[in-house]
Design a protein around this motif. Structure first.
Motif, short mmCIF file in Angstrom:
data_model
loop_
_atom_site.label_atom_id
_atom_site.label_comp_id
_atom_site.label_asym_id
_atom_site.label_seq_id
_atom_site.Cartn_x
_atom_site.Cartn_y
_atom_site.Cartn_z
N GLY A 1 0.82 -1.21 0.00
CA GLY A 1 0.00 0.00 0.00
C GLY A 1 0.85 1.25 0.00
N ARG A 2 0.22 2.38 -0.37
CA ARG A 2 0.89 3.68 -0.40
C ARG A 2 0.47 4.50 0.81
N PRO A 3 1.35 5.34 1.35
CA PRO A 3 0.96 6.25 2.43
C PRO A 3 -0.09 7.23 1.92
N PHE A 4 -0.90 7.75 2.83
CA PHE A 4 -1.93 8.71 2.44
C PHE A 4 -2.34 9.55 3.64
N GLU A 5 -3.06 10.61 3.35
CA GLU A 5 -3.62 11.48 4.37
C GLU A 5 -5.11 11.18 4.49
N LEU A 6 -5.60 11.17 5.71
CA LEU A 6 -7.01 10.89 5.95
C LEU A 6 -7.57 11.96 6.89
N ALA A 7 -8.67 12.55 6.48
CA ALA A 7 -9.35 13.53 7.33
C ALA A 7 -10.61 12.88 7.88
N THR A 8 -10.65 12.65 9.18
CA THR A 8 -11.87 12.16 9.82
C THR A 8 -12.66 13.40 10.21
N ASP A 9 -13.48 13.86 9.25
CA ASP A 9 -14.09 15.18 9.37
C ASP A 9 -15.62 15.17 9.39
N VAL A 10 -16.22 13.99 9.52
CA VAL A 10 -17.67 13.91 9.54
C VAL A 10 -18.12 12.91 10.61
N LEU A 11 -19.20 13.25 11.30
CA LEU A 11 -19.81 12.33 12.28
C LEU A 11 -21.01 11.66 11.63
N GLY A 12 -21.22 10.42 12.00
CA GLY A 12 -22.39 9.69 11.53
C GLY A 12 -22.97 8.85 12.64
N TYR A 13 -24.12 8.26 12.36
CA TYR A 13 -24.81 7.44 13.36
C TYR A 13 -25.48 6.27 12.65
N TRP A 14 -25.21 5.07 13.12
CA TRP A 14 -25.88 3.88 12.62
C TRP A 14 -26.93 3.48 13.65
N ARG A 15 -28.16 3.70 13.33
CA ARG A 15 -29.26 3.43 14.25
C ARG A 15 -29.35 1.93 14.59
N HIS A 16 -29.11 1.05 13.59
CA HIS A 16 -29.30 -0.38 13.81
C HIS A 16 -28.39 -0.95 14.89
N ASN A 17 -27.19 -0.38 15.05
CA ASN A 17 -26.31 -0.88 16.13
C ASN A 17 -25.91 0.23 17.11
N GLU B 1 -14.35 12.31 2.08
CA GLU B 1 -13.77 11.74 0.87
C GLU B 1 -12.78 10.65 1.27
N THR B 2 -13.03 9.44 0.77
CA THR B 2 -12.14 8.32 1.08
C THR B 2 -10.97 8.34 0.10
N PRO B 3 -9.73 8.41 0.61
CA PRO B 3 -8.57 8.41 -0.28
C PRO B 3 -8.51 7.11 -1.10
N SER B 4 -8.13 7.23 -2.36
CA SER B 4 -8.03 6.04 -3.21
C SER B 4 -6.99 5.07 -2.67
N ALA B 5 -5.95 5.58 -2.01
CA ALA B 5 -4.93 4.69 -1.43
C ALA B 5 -5.53 3.83 -0.32
N LEU B 6 -6.50 4.34 0.43
CA LEU B 6 -7.17 3.54 1.46
C LEU B 6 -8.02 2.46 0.81
N THR B 7 -8.77 2.84 -0.22
CA THR B 7 -9.60 1.87 -0.93
C THR B 7 -8.73 0.75 -1.51
N SER B 8 -7.59 1.11 -2.10
CA SER B 8 -6.68 0.11 -2.67
C SER B 8 -6.07 -0.78 -1.59
N LEU B 9 -5.68 -0.18 -0.47
CA LEU B 9 -5.11 -0.95 0.64
C LEU B 9 -6.10 -2.01 1.11
N VAL B 10 -7.34 -1.62 1.32
CA VAL B 10 -8.35 -2.57 1.79
C VAL B 10 -8.58 -3.66 0.75
N ALA B 11 -8.68 -3.28 -0.53
CA ALA B 11 -8.90 -4.27 -1.59
C ALA B 11 -7.74 -5.26 -1.68
N ASP B 12 -6.51 -4.75 -1.62
CA ASP B 12 -5.33 -5.63 -1.73
C ASP B 12 -5.21 -6.54 -0.51
N LEU B 13 -5.45 -6.01 0.68
CA LEU B 13 -5.40 -6.82 1.89
C LEU B 13 -6.49 -7.88 1.88
#
Length: 175
Positions: free
Chosen positions: A71-87, A96-108
């Motif tokens: 994987g490649r290094p990347f910057e990630l901004a955790t800039d939004v709050l959300g709520y999942w009612r079901h759990n 915005e999800t960095p493409s490097a994160l998406t690639s890292l998860v897919a490759d792993l």
């Protein structure tokens, strides 16, 4: 198998101390507003792949899978709050999800699948759990946390209410 012969593990991004402190403070604020249980600073992470319970002898195979990921290094901004009612979870994520994160998860995920490990049967939703058992969603969708420099990923064990990092792999810039 005895409990000591098994481990409950997951792959994750592990934030640096400043990011962990900011997200922990956001968790405390969200808990005050939404009730529930704030995530302790030492447990703040972003899961890449939840493996679950495995024999300790499987840890070597999991490490080999992780070592095969480039994987490649990347910057990630955790800039939004959300709520999942079901759990009843309040979470922090990225607008915005960095493409490097998406690639890292897919490759792993592909490396682990080739070794026989199956991921969750739902689309990947990168997030940091801030509050569990929240009674209501937060009033705001914004969270103030510094940008996160993802330079490595870890294999962590969930044991007795704490998370222990078992191994770490660097993310490498393209050559």
């Amino acid at each position: 198998m005895a409990a000591g012969e098994r481990a409950r593990v997951f792959f994750a991004l592990w934030p640096e101390d400043a990011v962990r402190a900011a997200l922990s403070a956001a968790a405390v604020r969200a808990q005050a507003e939404c009730a529930g249980r704030a995530t302790a600073a030492a447990r703040i992470h972003l899961t890449l792949f939840f493996v679950g319970g495995v024999a300790r002898s499987d840890l070597t195979t999991l490490a080999e899978c992780a070592a095969s990921v480039a994987g490649r290094p990347f910057e990630l901004a955790t800039d939004v709050l959300g709520y999942w009612r079901h759990n009843r979870i309040v979470w922090a994520g990225a607008r915005e999800t960095p493409s490097a994160l998406t690639s890292l998860v897919a490759d792993l995920t592909a490396a682990l699948a080739a070794a026989g490990y199956r991921g969750e049967d739902r689309p990947y939703a990168p997030h940091v759990t801030l509050v569990r058992n929240a009674r209501r969603p937060p009033r705001t969708a914004d969270v103030a946390a510094p940008r996160w420099s993802a330079r490595d990923f870890v294999l962590a064990e969930s044991a007795g209410g704490r998370y222990d990092v078992l191994a770490r792999w660097p993310l490498r810039p393209p050559v």
